[in-house]
Design an enzyme around this catalytic site. Structure first.
Site, PDB file in Angstrom:
ATOM      1  N   ARG A  95       0.847  -1.194   0.000  1.00  0.00           N
ATOM      2  CA  ARG A  95       0.000   0.000   0.000  1.00  0.00           C
ATOM      3  C   ARG A  95       0.886   1.249   0.000  1.00  0.00           C
ATOM      4  O   ARG A  95       1.738   1.404   0.875  1.00  0.00           O
ATOM      5  CB  ARG A  95      -0.901   0.000   1.237  1.00  0.00           C
ATOM      6  CG  ARG A  95      -1.676   1.288   1.409  1.00  0.00           C
ATOM      7  CD  ARG A  95      -2.619   1.275   2.609  1.00  0.00           C
ATOM      8  NE  ARG A  95      -3.282   2.547   2.709  1.00  0.00           N
ATOM      9  CZ  ARG A  95      -3.201   3.380   3.741  1.00  0.00           C
ATOM     10  NH1 ARG A  95      -2.503   3.063   4.817  1.00  0.00           N
ATOM     11  NH2 ARG A  95      -3.823   4.530   3.718  1.00  0.00           N
ATOM     12  N   HIS A 140      -3.037  10.879   0.933  1.00  0.00           N
ATOM     13  CA  HIS A 140      -2.461  10.660   2.264  1.00  0.00           C
ATOM     14  C   HIS A 140      -1.815  11.971   2.722  1.00  0.00           C
ATOM     15  O   HIS A 140      -0.614  12.074   2.877  1.00  0.00           O
ATOM     16  CB  HIS A 140      -1.470   9.497   2.230  1.00  0.00           C
ATOM     17  CG  HIS A 140      -1.169   8.898   3.578  1.00  0.00           C
ATOM     18  ND1 HIS A 140      -1.311   7.549   3.855  1.00  0.00           N
ATOM     19  CD2 HIS A 140      -0.726   9.450   4.731  1.00  0.00           C
ATOM     20  CE1 HIS A 140      -0.959   7.307   5.116  1.00  0.00           C
ATOM     21  NE2 HIS A 140      -0.592   8.447   5.679  1.00  0.00           N
ATOM     22  N   GLU A 185      -7.363   8.278   6.627  1.00  0.00           N
ATOM     23  CA  GLU A 185      -7.621   8.864   7.944  1.00  0.00           C
ATOM     24  C   GLU A 185      -8.255  10.256   7.918  1.00  0.00           C
ATOM     25  O   GLU A 185      -7.596  11.266   8.246  1.00  0.00           O
ATOM     26  CB  GLU A 185      -6.328   8.899   8.767  1.00  0.00           C
ATOM     27  CG  GLU A 185      -5.796   7.521   9.063  1.00  0.00           C
ATOM     28  CD  GLU A 185      -4.667   7.524  10.100  1.00  0.00           C
ATOM     29  OE1 GLU A 185      -4.128   8.601  10.402  1.00  0.00           O
ATOM     30  OE2 GLU A 185      -4.358   6.448  10.622  1.00  0.00           O
ATOM     31  N   ASN A 327      -7.152   1.673   9.847  1.00  0.00           N
ATOM     32  CA  ASN A 327      -5.830   1.867  10.441  1.00  0.00           C
ATOM     33  C   ASN A 327      -5.996   1.734  11.939  1.00  0.00           C
ATOM     34  O   ASN A 327      -6.784   2.454  12.551  1.00  0.00           O
ATOM     35  CB  ASN A 327      -5.274   3.254  10.121  1.00  0.00           C
ATOM     36  CG  ASN A 327      -4.798   3.368   8.684  1.00  0.00           C
ATOM     37  OD1 ASN A 327      -4.825   2.389   7.931  1.00  0.00           O
ATOM     38  ND2 ASN A 327      -4.362   4.553   8.298  1.00  0.00           N
ATOM     39  N   TYR A 329      -4.040   1.183  15.769  1.00  0.00           N
ATOM     40  CA  TYR A 329      -2.784   1.196  16.524  1.00  0.00           C
ATOM     41  C   TYR A 329      -2.957   0.891  18.000  1.00  0.00           C
ATOM     42  O   TYR A 329      -2.130   0.224  18.605  1.00  0.00           O
ATOM     43  CB  TYR A 329      -2.086   2.551  16.377  1.00  0.00           C
ATOM     44  CG  TYR A 329      -1.477   2.759  15.010  1.00  0.00           C
ATOM     45  CD1 TYR A 329      -0.166   2.380  14.751  1.00  0.00           C
ATOM     46  CD2 TYR A 329      -2.225   3.300  13.970  1.00  0.00           C
ATOM     47  CE1 TYR A 329       0.401   2.552  13.493  1.00  0.00           C
ATOM     48  CE2 TYR A 329      -1.666   3.477  12.702  1.00  0.00           C
ATOM     49  CZ  TYR A 329      -0.353   3.098  12.470  1.00  0.00           C
ATOM     50  OH  TYR A 329       0.198   3.264  11.222  1.00  0.00           O
ATOM     51  N   GLU A 397      -3.220  -0.251   8.006  1.00  0.00           N
ATOM     52  CA  GLU A 397      -2.033   0.112   8.792  1.00  0.00           C
ATOM     53  C   GLU A 397      -2.147  -0.488  10.177  1.00  0.00           C
ATOM     54  O   GLU A 397      -3.235  -0.493  10.775  1.00  0.00           O
ATOM     55  CB  GLU A 397      -1.910   1.638   8.996  1.00  0.00           C
ATOM     56  CG  GLU A 397      -1.422   2.405   7.812  1.00  0.00           C
ATOM     57  CD  GLU A 397      -1.309   3.904   8.101  1.00  0.00           C
ATOM     58  OE1 GLU A 397      -1.049   4.296   9.265  1.00  0.00           O
ATOM     59  OE2 GLU A 397      -1.494   4.681   7.151  1.00  0.00           O
TER      60      GLU A 397
END
Ligand code: GBH
Length: 505
Positions: A95, A140, A185, A327, A329, A397
């Protein structure tokens, strides 16, 4: 006799159980990057200025080490080495993002910078030569500066500009790119860029800019999706989705108040962008809209700071994604009454008005905001799966940061990836329709406001060297083995530390 049958059964069960802890053979394992963070060549061959070029050049002090992406990992010249790394890892997919101003230097579609187009064509060809599936993000975070001068995402014409850009990308690359992501995002674009100062353009239009941006971003996404659907899908046969940051926001306690607070926090973090696209009814999330409308009134605004979607716009935007890119985290625990921080009035977080608790025992990365939370991928994905009726997901991600001097023995990153991928296996087992996982990141890169002070790479990059030398960390060898074996073996130790390329890659 009995004992043998029993142990036979046991062996059988273990094999079965083990079998269940395996990633499907068509699961896409990959790694991710973004244009501004790796490419360099900031003004090479006709590329136009973008908002990160502009901000880092005019206000270098806002970046922690006063660095910028002028050279970064110089992928513009090193793209063959990047693909070699993908082959070393045995990746199925990669990606990356297209820099809008490399293709359209002024942002608008009247002038195409052919050398920029050629660069991405070469990059894509190099991947396809080795059977690596390109997954392309259109945006992005690097908006052409000329469009920012006109207000960027706050301008109601933004959706048209984005549609024009997306069409050119489909035309130029869509014969070979089958996975499109419109935006990376939205929260970071709209809240951090327009509603605060933690990303370019640092607009700090708190409590107003974030919602304006959110609406135009959703409409821009929908236009780009429909353009693909109407003009390209029949001949190109690919998929178009969006990537939203979904960290898990769970209640601190089981109390009804905390559960409601967590729901409001989820609406503020990602519901603003997910609800108009993935819910059946469309438009902004209900409870948060009501809160903002009420507060706006109390604050003397003649109308809500959160613009509404008309019925037509709701209809236009919902159902406009072939997949939900996540994404992920970390996680936060949300409280209705405790752990509240100060927020400006008005602002998104003053509107949401909840407290955030992060247990100190969760392991800490080099990034202030990033801790390893228990089973948070499973929690986030099963929640979204239920809420939005089982869409197709990709994790676009997931990763861990270390400090620049931490070296190549990244045991904490290995521990994080193993835990994360076990959480992915739990989600798959629960029936979540997850098709792939992209590690952030293939290599160290420019970490936005943190410059080069936080490192997310499976490969270390020596930014001082002319060649921007890439060296695999220990985690690269561990990830490679996970990709190869389709299992997470907690005991695997790489026999030596030389990378080789497997046959067929
Ligand atoms: C992603 O953002 C990005 O897509 C990627 O480009 C980036 O390199 C990667 O993750 C690693 O950060 O609390 O004020 O310090 C992740 C989302 C990262 C959002 C950090 C919040 C914290 C801002 N976020 N950010 S602050």
């Amino acid at each position: 006799m009995k004992a043998t049958i029993l142990s036979g059964l046991l062996v059988c069960c273990c094999v079965l159980a083990k079998h269940e802890r395996k990633f499907p053979s068509d699961f896409l394992f990959g790694a991710a990057t973004a244009s501004y963070q790796i490419e360099g060549g900031w003004n090479a061959d006709g590329k136009g200025e973008n908002i990160w070029d502009h901000m880092t050049h005019t206000r270098p002090e806002v970046i922690i080490d006063k660095s910028n992406g002028d050279e970064a990992a110089d992928t513009y010249h090193n793209y063959k080495r990047d693909v070699e790394m993908m082959r070393e890892l045995g990746l199925d997919a990669y990606r990356f993002s297209i820099s809008w101003s490399r293709i359209l230097p002024n942002g608008l579609a009247n002038y195409i910078n052919e050398p920029g187009v050629e660069f991405y064509k070469r990059y894509i060809s190099e991947m396809l030569k080795y059977n690596i599936t390109p997954m392309v993000t259109l945006y992005h975070w690097d908006l052409p500066q000329k469009l920012q001068d006109l207000g960027g995402f706050a301008n109601p014409l933004f959706p048209e500009w984005f549609e024009d850009y997306a069409r050119i990308a489909y035309e130029k690359f869509g014969d070979r790119v089958k996975h499109w992501i419109t935006f990376n995002e939205p929260r970071e674009i709209c809240y951090e860029g327009y509603g605060s100062t933690t990303k370019a353009p640092m607009l700090n239009a708190t409590g107003v800019g974030v919602y304006l941006c959110a609406k135009h971003l959703v409409l821009a996404h929908a236009r780009a999706y429909k353009t693909y659907d109407n003009e390209f899908r029949a001949t190109q046969n690919g998929l178009c989705g969006i990537t939203i940051s979904v960290n898990w926001m769970g209640p601190l306690t089981d109390s009804e108040e905390d559960q409601f607070a967590a729901e409001i926090k989820r609406q503020a973090e990602w519901g603003l962008y997910a609800e108009p696209i993935f819910s059946q009814w469309g438009g902004f999330p209900k409870e948060l809209s009501e809160i903002v409308a009420k507060k706006s009134k109390e604050q003397g605004y003649p109308r809500s700071r959160m613009p509404e979607f008309t019925e037509e716009e709701k209809q236009f935007s919902r159902g406009t994604a072939d997949f939900f890119g996540v994404n992920h985290y970390t996680a936060n625990l949300i409280s209705a009454n405790d752990y509240k921080a100060w927020n400006p009035v008005p602002s998104l977080y003053n509107d949401a008005d909840v407290g955030v608790y992060i247990p100190p025992e969760w392991p800490q990365s080099a990034s202030r905001w990033l801790r390893q939370a228990p089973n948070s991928i499973y929690k986030a994905l099963t929640h979204l799966h239920k809420k939005y009726n089982g869409p197709v997901f990709y994790i676009t991600e997931n990763g861990w940061s270390t400090t620049p001097d931490a070296g190549l023995e990244d045991e904490d990153r290995i521990r994080y990836y193993r835990a994360a991928l076990n959480s992915v296996l739990d989600a798959l087992k629960a029936g979540v329709n997850l098709k792939g996982y992209m590690a952030w990141s293939l290599m160290d890169n420019f970490e936005w406001m943190e410059g080069y002070a936080e490192r997310f790479g499976l490969y270390h990059v020596d930014f001082e060297s002319v060649e921007k030398t890439r060296t695999p960390r220990k985690s690269a060898f561990i990830y490679k083995e996970i990709v190869r074996s389709r299992t997470v073996n907690p005991d695997y130790e790489p026999p030596n530390r030389t990378m080789w390329i497997e046959e067929g890659h």
